[in-house]
Design an enzyme around this catalytic site. Structure first.
Site, PDB file in Angstrom:
ATOM      1  N   CYS A 159      33.049  47.008  49.856  1.00  0.00           N
ATOM      2  CA  CYS A 159      32.800  48.385  50.283  1.00  0.00           C
ATOM      3  C   CYS A 159      33.275  49.304  49.162  1.00  0.00           C
ATOM      4  CB  CYS A 159      33.572  48.653  51.557  1.00  0.00           C
ATOM      5  SG  CYS A 159      33.097  50.167  52.345  1.00  0.00           S
ATOM      6  N   GLY A 178      45.534  35.421  37.521  1.00  0.00           N
ATOM      7  CA  GLY A 178      44.287  34.821  37.040  1.00  0.00           C
ATOM      8  C   GLY A 178      43.532  35.767  36.115  1.00  0.00           C
ATOM      9  N   SER A 213      45.932  30.877  39.215  1.00  0.00           N
ATOM     10  CA  SER A 213      46.754  31.934  39.792  1.00  0.00           C
ATOM     11  C   SER A 213      47.502  31.382  41.008  1.00  0.00           C
ATOM     12  CB  SER A 213      45.816  33.077  40.211  1.00  0.00           C
ATOM     13  OG  SER A 213      46.546  34.145  40.729  1.00  0.00           O
ATOM     14  N   ASN A 215      34.425  31.661  44.161  1.00  0.00           N
ATOM     15  CA  ASN A 215      35.282  32.178  45.225  1.00  0.00           C
ATOM     16  C   ASN A 215      34.544  32.498  46.517  1.00  0.00           C
ATOM     17  OD1 ASN A 215      34.494  33.957  43.020  1.00  0.00           O
ATOM     18  ND2 ASN A 215      35.268  35.638  44.251  1.00  0.00           N
ATOM     19  N   THR A 244      59.704  39.023  28.785  1.00  0.00           N
ATOM     20  CA  THR A 244      60.719  38.135  29.365  1.00  0.00           C
ATOM     21  C   THR A 244      60.112  37.338  30.503  1.00  0.00           C
ATOM     22  OG1 THR A 244      62.421  39.706  28.742  1.00  0.00           O
ATOM     23  CG2 THR A 244      63.015  38.089  30.439  1.00  0.00           C
ATOM     24  N   HIS A 268      48.920  32.593  43.672  1.00  0.00           N
ATOM     25  CA  HIS A 268      48.780  33.068  45.056  1.00  0.00           C
ATOM     26  C   HIS A 268      47.576  32.457  45.788  1.00  0.00           C
ATOM     27  CE1 HIS A 268      45.583  36.315  44.899  1.00  0.00           C
ATOM     28  NE2 HIS A 268      45.828  36.228  43.610  1.00  0.00           N
ATOM     29  N   GLN A 286      39.944  29.222  41.788  1.00  0.00           N
ATOM     30  CA  GLN A 286      39.591  28.755  43.136  1.00  0.00           C
ATOM     31  C   GLN A 286      39.542  27.228  43.239  1.00  0.00           C
ATOM     32  OE1 GLN A 286      39.518  30.454  45.851  1.00  0.00           O
ATOM     33  NE2 GLN A 286      39.483  32.550  45.066  1.00  0.00           N
TER      34      GLN A 286
END
Ligand code: PLP
Length: 399
Positions: A329, A74, A203, A153, A241, A205, A183
């Site tokens: 964090c 993404g 994206s 998100n 490729t 995943h 998202q």
């Protein structure tokens, strides 16, 4: 990894569907040809890429498979579109986005500001809804690009990207529009056909495909400079490729997502609402951070007043529950989420905000377990909170 893990962090990443893995496997060591070569082995790989492109066209509701280019993620889709537009249009120096974009857009905009671009960052209200009028009021004849996410998100808030694109073009037909749909893909239907959206990135995943593969829709006839320069792959828009196994995997994930879309809108939403209502009714110091008009069906973001979010996450982890906090964090300091800050979430909830994001793998039993477990965790943490007086009696129902 524990068999009983309850995974409620699907906006961070998702489990790869077994059918996706199965579809990818032959393309590693059997059908390993380079799609650009001329022998039969390559032909198989080339055909697989072509079919995958057709599937992605369908998934995004594009007119033509040529409008789909494969990227690595993404972030690359966003960088390709944004830099690709600006590179070809160097005279225009004004760019617009929102205050709550993913860092792949926000940090790129900051970088562009250092390179003499004038950027406007549009705010959201306390529900997480975008101020569309403010956005439109900023578009002028110098505006090269508007970048706006389809769904956030952290809160799941959905923005009216089709309407925004149309109105932007009415003000300045030359302004290009990029939509970060990372998202949204797999959670709500996407249909770029008949819209004024020039670019849209996703994206794999995030919808049960593998990490490291994404796609960028580029509206037919839209000019852009390539981010990655090299060979002629992807019609000169992205050299390198083709990652055949991952392209096949993303297409399989997209096919499955299309098949499961109605479950997202009904069953996943039902479980999300059940989780949300369960937590809000059992825990007195819980507040729903976003009540945006439209939200993707899998996401809820809940603030626990006067409790530290990282501690909640650690205790959830001990109970085998994965979720995420609204805060990142960074180098030892806890920085509250830029999204929640833009919404004006009160300081007392900012540090104790947790995002739960479900998927089609989430079960009712898992949701029930979280609703049972969380009040114990909050009660325990409330006892060590420095805000004893403010917290008072935190649970409606002692469990
Ligand atoms: N845009 C949004 C809204 C995201 O949530 C993410 C990832 O979390 C990205 C972009 C970046 O995607 P990727 O991790 O594939 O680069």
């Amino acid at each position: 990894m524990s068999q009983n893990l309850i995974y409620l962090d699907n906006n961070a990443t998702t489990k790869v569907d077994e059918k996706v893995v199965e579809a990818m496997l032959p393309y590693f060591s059997e059908e390993y040809g380079n799609p650009s070569s001329i022998y039969d082995l390559a032909h198989t790989a080339n055909t697989a890429v072509r079919h995958s492109r057709e599937t992605m066209k369908e998934f995004l509701g594009a007119k033509d498979a040529k409008e789909i280019i494969f990227t690595s993620c993404g972030s690359e889709s966003a960088n390709t579109a944004i830099k690709g537009v600006l590179e070809l249009n160097r005279a225009k120096k004004h760019i617009i986005t929102t205050k709550i974009e993913h860092p792949c857009v926000l940090n790129l905009y900051k970088d562009l500001e250092n390179k003499s671009y004038r950027a406007d960052y549009i705010g959201v209200d306390s529900n997480g809804d975008l101020d569309v009028q403010e956005l439109l009021s900023k578009v002028d004849k110098d505006t090269a690009l508007v970048s706006v996410m389809y769904a956030n998100n952290e809160t799941g808030a959905i923005f009216p990207v089709k309407e925004i694109a149309q109105k932007v073009k009415e003000i300045n037909p030359e302004t290009k529009v990029y939509v970060d749909a990372v998202q949204a893909a797999g959670k709500i239907p996407i249909n770029v056909k008949e819209t004024e959206i020039d670019f849209l990135g996703i994206s794999a995943h995030k919808f049960h495909g593998p990490k490291g593969i994404g796609a960028l829709y580029v509206k037919s006839g839209t000019m852009m400079a390539p981010l990655i320069i090299g060979g002629h792959q992807e019609r000169g828009k992205r050299a390198g490729t083709e990652n055949v196994p991952y392209i096949v995997g993303m297409a399989e994930a997209a096919k499955l997502a299309m098949e499961h879309l109605s479950d997202e809108l009904t069953e996943v939403k039902r479980l999300r609402d059940m989780l949300e209502e369960g937590i809000l009714s059992k825990i007195k110091n819980a507040r729903l951070n976003s009540t945006a008009k439209n939200r993707v069906p899998n996401t809820t973001n809940i603030g626990f007043l006067y409790i530290e979010g990282e501690l909640i996450l650690l205790h959830l982890n001990d109970a085998g529950i994965c979720a995420s906090s609204g805060s990142a964090c960074t180098s030892g300091s806890l920085e509250p989420s830029h999204v929640l800050r833009a919404m004006g979430v009160p300081f007392t909830a900012l540090h104790g905000s947790i995002r739960f994001s479900l998927s089609r793998y989430t079960t009712e039993n898992e949701v029930i377990q979280v609703i049972q477990e969380l009040p114990h965790i909050i009660e325990k943490l409330a006892k060590i909170s420095p805000f004893q007086k403010e917290l008072g009696e935190i649970l409606n129902n002692k469990c």
